[in-house]
Design a protein around this motif. Structure first.
Motif, PDB file in Angstrom:
ATOM      1  N   LEU A 128     -17.250   7.532   4.278  1.00 37.60           N
ATOM      2  CA  LEU A 128     -15.783   7.444   4.194  1.00 37.60           C
ATOM      3  C   LEU A 128     -15.089   8.606   4.886  1.00 37.60           C
ATOM      4  CD1 LEU A 128     -15.265   6.241   0.512  1.00 37.60           C
ATOM      5  CD2 LEU A 128     -15.216   4.889   2.598  1.00 37.60           C
ATOM      6  N   ARG A 131     -11.519   8.526   7.002  1.00 37.44           N
ATOM      7  CA  ARG A 131     -11.048   7.159   6.796  1.00 37.44           C
ATOM      8  C   ARG A 131      -9.823   7.178   5.900  1.00 37.44           C
ATOM      9  NH1 ARG A 131     -15.254   3.392   7.299  1.00 37.44           N
ATOM     10  NH2 ARG A 131     -13.660   1.822   6.866  1.00 37.44           N
ATOM     11  N   SER A 132      -9.013   6.114   5.972  1.00 40.60           N
ATOM     12  CA  SER A 132      -7.859   6.005   5.077  1.00 40.60           C
ATOM     13  C   SER A 132      -8.281   5.689   3.654  1.00 40.60           C
ATOM     14  CB  SER A 132      -6.909   4.913   5.590  1.00 40.60           C
ATOM     15  OG  SER A 132      -7.566   3.648   5.598  1.00 40.60           O
ATOM     16  N   ILE A 133      -9.498   5.195   3.480  1.00 41.83           N
ATOM     17  CA  ILE A 133     -10.042   4.910   2.155  1.00 41.83           C
ATOM     18  C   ILE A 133     -10.770   6.155   1.676  1.00 41.83           C
ATOM     19  CG2 ILE A 133     -11.625   3.452   0.840  1.00 41.83           C
ATOM     20  CD1 ILE A 133     -11.138   1.275   2.927  1.00 41.83           C
ATOM     21  N   TYR A 137     -10.441   6.346  -4.170  1.00 39.34           N
ATOM     22  CA  TYR A 137     -10.151   4.910  -4.183  1.00 39.34           C
ATOM     23  C   TYR A 137     -11.423   4.112  -4.505  1.00 39.34           C
ATOM     24  CZ  TYR A 137      -5.950   6.415  -1.652  1.00 39.34           C
ATOM     25  OH  TYR A 137      -4.798   7.034  -1.273  1.00 39.34           O
ATOM     26  N   ARG A 138     -12.551   4.597  -4.032  1.00 37.15           N
ATOM     27  CA  ARG A 138     -13.818   3.912  -4.323  1.00 37.15           C
ATOM     28  C   ARG A 138     -14.104   3.951  -5.827  1.00 37.15           C
ATOM     29  NH1 ARG A 138     -19.187   5.168  -5.018  1.00 37.15           N
ATOM     30  NH2 ARG A 138     -20.653   3.590  -4.239  1.00 37.15           N
ATOM     31  N   THR A 170     -17.591  -1.639   4.141  1.00 39.38           N
ATOM     32  CA  THR A 170     -16.648  -0.549   4.389  1.00 39.38           C
ATOM     33  C   THR A 170     -17.190   0.405   5.440  1.00 39.38           C
ATOM     34  OG1 THR A 170     -15.937  -0.718   2.079  1.00 39.38           O
ATOM     35  CG2 THR A 170     -15.284   1.246   3.278  1.00 39.38           C
ATOM     36  N   GLN A 177      -8.270  -1.095   6.002  1.00 40.64           N
ATOM     37  CA  GLN A 177      -7.229  -0.265   5.412  1.00 40.64           C
ATOM     38  C   GLN A 177      -7.280  -0.362   3.889  1.00 40.64           C
ATOM     39  OE1 GLN A 177      -5.297   1.797   7.272  1.00 40.64           O
ATOM     40  NE2 GLN A 177      -6.529   1.057   9.005  1.00 40.64           N
ATOM     41  N   LYS A 178      -6.693   0.647   3.244  1.00 41.54           N
ATOM     42  CA  LYS A 178      -6.785   0.711   1.781  1.00 41.54           C
ATOM     43  C   LYS A 178      -6.036  -0.435   1.105  1.00 41.54           C
ATOM     44  CE  LYS A 178      -2.881   3.943   1.459  1.00 41.54           C
ATOM     45  NZ  LYS A 178      -2.447   5.275   0.982  1.00 41.54           N
ATOM     46  N   GLU A 179      -5.068  -1.051   1.796  1.00 41.90           N
ATOM     47  CA  GLU A 179      -4.341  -2.172   1.195  1.00 41.90           C
ATOM     48  C   GLU A 179      -5.254  -3.380   0.976  1.00 41.90           C
ATOM     49  OE1 GLU A 179      -1.646   0.635   3.024  1.00 41.90           O
ATOM     50  OE2 GLU A 179      -3.319  -0.511   3.870  1.00 41.90           O
ATOM     51  N   TYR A 181      -8.589  -3.025   0.363  1.00 38.00           N
ATOM     52  CA  TYR A 181      -9.832  -2.567  -0.255  1.00 38.00           C
ATOM     53  C   TYR A 181     -10.161  -3.349  -1.529  1.00 38.00           C
ATOM     54  CZ  TYR A 181     -13.493   0.876  -1.253  1.00 38.00           C
ATOM     55  OH  TYR A 181     -14.698   1.492  -1.474  1.00 38.00           O
ATOM     56  N   GLN A 182      -9.151  -3.648  -2.327  1.00 40.36           N
ATOM     57  CA  GLN A 182      -9.410  -4.428  -3.537  1.00 40.36           C
ATOM     58  C   GLN A 182      -9.860  -5.844  -3.184  1.00 40.36           C
ATOM     59  OE1 GLN A 182      -6.070  -4.981  -6.166  1.00 40.36           O
ATOM     60  NE2 GLN A 182      -7.343  -5.593  -7.885  1.00 40.36           N
TER      61      GLN A 182
END
Length: 603
Positions: A128, A131-133, A137-138, A170, A177-179, A181-182
């Motif tokens: 990671l 990265r933006s993530i 967030y993980r 990932t 992008q983190k948007e 990720y879910q």
């Protein structure tokens, strides 16, 4: 989709994935999950399957399916061979020879094949980075995945495979992008469930569990993207499979096996453990469970032979697992702890062994002196059927600050002397905010600082206010004692330049000021002072109405001291709650009332 081979089927002591033996003697799987091998074996095709396994493993090596659909042998690091050095009486598979479903004749080759496949399905350390993530967030996503996994009641393999699919995708998709990720997380869980479960949850239900943040059509599209990115290579060897094999070889009881499962699942949340092979995580988890249990069991040579790891190879991984437990025990990510506090799993999180001296010994071990990956005691030339030891660690970049360092965990700890109080933390914690003063201090090439005689960085700040700042970097949560002012912590956060904490504290301070100005405390009181004689006092008290009550009674005595029969005078202070509107109709007291009020104040 490829069939997963289970090299070790748990005994009836295990608490999940347990088979049921029918009157005919045939073993079938429970309603939740069926092993592919057990489903395929029957009285008619047992010999054919055994011959197929012999041809596949012993002659051509592990199979790999190419894009064109043709079957080609996949090159491995070594040829699997039998463990001829072990006497038959010590062979843990001897008791299963009569049961064709346990494939005791091929289990050693299967485990060798799975060890070889680990390198093909590996996750890179620090994947990671830049990265933006972010790693935080993980943690949040996987903690939610644990909760959804428990909600849909899937087996343990589904959880381990889902985490692998999420991390692998990932790592490969650099545009993620983190948007989204879910969406990757819930789709990875759905894919793993379809691979492992007999009755997987449908994508509509899973989309609903995201609070309708994503539509079912988005899960279908993401499923296609994940499979194409991974090129359908999703059958990774899982830590739970290696753990079952190690538990059988080590003759572990239910308590040891459950405790080791807890450590294995907890390791999924730790970003620093993603690059360690699943077989090593499983072996270290069981070795740690043996080490801290009351009936301390030994990591015998037979276990070393079948797991491919000596205890000296596992010491630092055991310490990392113990520190992961210590870190997440006090964090807000409690899904694993909630699961294993269930009596069905022996309430293993409440076990005394997790606070035993043996556990604390592992917890405080100096990793910089051990180096399990480069230990001279490692199995550099494995005995018959044993995988070679891992290569020496490479220099990697810190996931946030970009500085090069060894992957040895012992060098990750930093001492900070703040106003005379020493704080111990990790470099990863200091680098949570890469633009902060602490991250720049950790890099040392951007900012220098004096050190004390122990080598700790000297920081001239108040340690009482520095503690909450450091805890915020550790747990991403602000916790303040009642005697600490938010303004003082804000001053410390601004000094350290921690952007998220500054914003959080300013919002709290602003909302607190607004609450004090426009709060719910709108009750007002009106007071009356009545001057009366002793014989009038009873009548005044009984005549009170409309919410008036006595607050204070002041004895004024008599005007004439020589007149012993003079009536005694009292000031009776009364109050009543009223609305703010009633206060607008304020009436100025009379001159006599003012005199009495002043006289009452002088009393």
């Amino acid at each position: 989709m490829a069939m997963r081979v289970a090299p070790f089927i748990p005994s009836s002591d295990d608490q999940e994935n347990v088979g049921v033996k029918l009157r005919s003697g045939k073993v079938v799987e429970g309603t939740r999950r069926g092993y592919g091998l057990r489903q395929a074996l029957s009285a008619n095709n047992t010999n054919a399957l055994q011959k197929t396994f012999s041809d596949m493993i012993l002659k051509d090596g592990p199979l790999k399916v190419s894009n064109a659909g043709s079957v080609k042998p996949f090159a491995v690091s070594r040829k699997p061979v039998f463990l001829d050095k072990l006497v038959e009486e010590a062979d843990p598979d001897t008791v299963d020879k009569a049961d064709a479903c346990m494939v005791s004749g091929h289990v050693k080759e299967i485990m060798t094949y799975l060890h070889d496949q680990e390198t093909f399905y590996s996750i890179s350390e620090g994947f990671l980075k830049s990265r933006s993530i972010l790693p935080i967030y993980r943690k949040q996503l996987l903690n939610w995945i644990f909760e959804v996994h428990a909600k849909v009641n899937c087996v343990q393999e589904t959880l381990f495979l889902a985490v692998y699919l999420i991390d692998r995708f990932t790592q490969l998709d650099l545009t993620l992008q983190k948007e989204k990720y879910q969406l990757v997380g819930v789709t990875g869980l759905w894919l793993a469930a379809k691979f492992e479960e007999i009755y997987p949850p449908d994508h509509v239900s899973l989309a609903r569990m995201t609070d309708n943040a994503f539509q079912p059509e988005e899960l279908l599209a993401m499923e296609k993207k994940i499979l194409n990115t991974l090129k359908f290579h999703i059958n990774r060897p899982l830590a739970c499979a290696f753990l079952r094999r190690a538990s059988k070889v080590g003759n572990a009881d239910v308590a040891h096996h459950t405790l080791a499962k807890f450590f294995c699942e907890l390791s999924l949340l730790d970003y620093d453990l993603v690059s360690i092979p699943p077989s090593k995580i499983a072996a270290a988890s069981l070795c740690l469970a043996f080490h801290i249990s009351q009936d301390t069991r030994e990591w015998t040579p037979m276990i070393e032979t079948y797991t491919f790891y000596k205890k000296s190879d596992l010491r630092s991984t055991m310490t990392m697992l113990a520190r992961t437990y210590k870190t997440f025990k006090s964090s807000k990510y409690q899904a694993v702890f909630t699961k294993y506090s269930n009596p069905k799993l022996l309430s293993i999180t409440l076990s005394r062994c997790l606070s035993s001296p043996a556990f604390n010994e592992i917890l405080t071990a100096d990793l910089s002196l051990e180096g399990d990956r480069t230990s001279s005691n490692s199995l550099s030339t494995p005995p018959t059927g044993i995988a070679p030891s891992e290569p020496a660690p490479k220099l990697v970049n810190c996931d946030r600050c970009g500085s090069s360092e060894s992957s040895s965990v012992g060098k990750q700890w930093v001492r900070l002397n703040v106003g005379g109080t020493v704080f111990m933390t990790t470099k990863t914690t200091l680098c949570r905010d890469p633009n902060s003063f602490l991250a720049r201090l950790r890099r040392e090439d951007e900012l220098t600082s004096d050190r004390d005689e122990t080598g700790a960085f000297l920081i001239d700040r108040d340690p009482a206010y520095f503690g909450p700042v450091l805890n915020f970097l550790r747990h991403d949560k602000l916790v303040l004692n009642r005697d600490l002012a938010e303004e003082g912590v804000l001053e410390e956060a601004e000094f350290c330049n921690i952007t998220d904490l500054i914003k959080l504290l300013k919002d709290q301070i602003t909302s607190g000021d607004r609450l004090s100005l426009t709060g719910d405390d709108t009750k007002n009181h009106v007071y009356r002072v009545i001057h009366c004689h002793e014989e009038e006092l009873t009548r005044v008290v009984y005549s009170m109405s409309d919410g008036w009550k006595v607050e204070q009674l002041v004895n004024l005595g008599s005007h004439y001291n020589f007149a012993g029969d003079s009536p005694t005078e009292f000031l009776c202070v009364m109050s009543m709650e009223c609305s703010p509107a009633a206060l607008n109709n304020h009436v100025e007291p009379s001159d006599r009332a003012k005199v009495l009020q002043q006289k009452g104040l002088r009393m």
